[in-house]
Structure formats: C-alpha cells, structure tokens
Motif scaffolding. Sequence first.
Motif, PDB file in Angstrom:
ATOM      1  N   GLN A   1       3.697 -17.302   7.147  1.00  0.00           N
ATOM      2  CA  GLN A   1       4.363 -16.482   7.970  1.00  0.00           C
ATOM      3  C   GLN A   1       3.542 -15.523   8.610  1.00  0.00           C
ATOM      4  N   VAL A   2       2.992 -14.718   7.848  1.00  0.00           N
ATOM      5  CA  VAL A   2       2.219 -13.685   8.230  1.00  0.00           C
ATOM      6  C   VAL A   2       1.089 -13.966   9.023  1.00  0.00           C
ATOM      7  N   ALA A   3       0.394 -15.054   8.525  1.00  0.00           N
ATOM      8  CA  ALA A   3      -0.761 -15.589   9.511  1.00  0.00           C
ATOM      9  C   ALA A   3      -0.257 -15.905  10.878  1.00  0.00           C
ATOM     10  N   ALA A   4       0.899 -16.538  10.995  1.00  0.00           N
ATOM     11  CA  ALA A   4       1.429 -16.890  12.410  1.00  0.00           C
ATOM     12  C   ALA A   4       1.781 -15.619  12.883  1.00  0.00           C
ATOM     13  N   ARG A   5       2.134 -14.619  12.281  1.00  0.00           N
ATOM     14  CA  ARG A   5       2.716 -13.411  12.996  1.00  0.00           C
ATOM     15  C   ARG A   5       1.407 -12.513  13.420  1.00  0.00           C
ATOM     16  N   LEU A   6       0.227 -12.460  12.514  1.00  0.00           N
ATOM     17  CA  LEU A   6      -0.797 -11.618  12.876  1.00  0.00           C
ATOM     18  C   LEU A   6      -1.725 -12.240  13.404  1.00  0.00           C
ATOM     19  N   VAL A   7      -2.144 -13.432  13.462  1.00  0.00           N
ATOM     20  CA  VAL A   7      -3.528 -13.854  14.066  1.00  0.00           C
ATOM     21  C   VAL A   7      -2.960 -14.646  15.261  1.00  0.00           C
ATOM     22  N   PRO A   8      -3.914 -14.244  16.359  1.00  0.00           N
ATOM     23  CA  PRO A   8      -3.588 -14.747  17.797  1.00  0.00           C
ATOM     24  C   PRO A   8      -3.774 -16.249  17.691  1.00  0.00           C
TER      25      PRO A   8
END
Length: 106
Positions: free
Chosen positions: A69-76
């Motif tokens: 979830q965090v990667a989906a939110r923070l990585v373009p």
Amino acid sequence: MATRNQTTDAAREKDREKWMARFQVRLAMQPGVDRAVVIQAVEDVTVHCVDAGEHPRTAFGDPDAYAVQVAARLVPTDRAARARRHNAVMDALDSTLKRVGEIADL
C-alpha cells in the motif's frame, strides 16, 4: 509484579521491532522504492505509533500488505513501471546466462 511488566514490555518491543524490520524489507522489495521512500515510510509509521500509543500491527495491519500500500502511494507510477520492466529484463538475462552456463558444462 514489576518483572512481569518488564517482560511484557520487552516482548511488545521485540514484536514491534520485528514488524518494522519486515515492513522495511518488504517495502524495499517493491518496484521503484528507493532509500528515501523507506525512510519516509518508517518515519510516518514511527510518528503515528508514538503519537497514538499504538503497536504498528494494530495501526497498519500486516507489514507485507502495508508495504504494498505504501509503495503504491509513495512511488510514482512511471517509476514503478520502469523498475518492473528493468527487473523483468534482468530476470530474463539471468535465466539466459544460466542456460549458457549449463550448455558450456556439457
């Protein structure tokens, strides 16, 4: 009685450390995640847990799922896609090199 509380506190701290370690590793494995993303996410989790007095598992659930979830939110999106393509090329190259090595050993 104090010993029991100390034991419980130590076990809770150990569990928190394990959650954070797993979260960091799983986050770092996500396509496009760099050191800055990991640092930001760990800081966000730590601040939330200190402010709310919550264990990260209580606040965020499973560390593996939260890392996704965090990667989906923070990585373009474009950076994640580029990293996935790069990983696919590297996997194909690795597979080809292994096959060449096996043929050479014949």
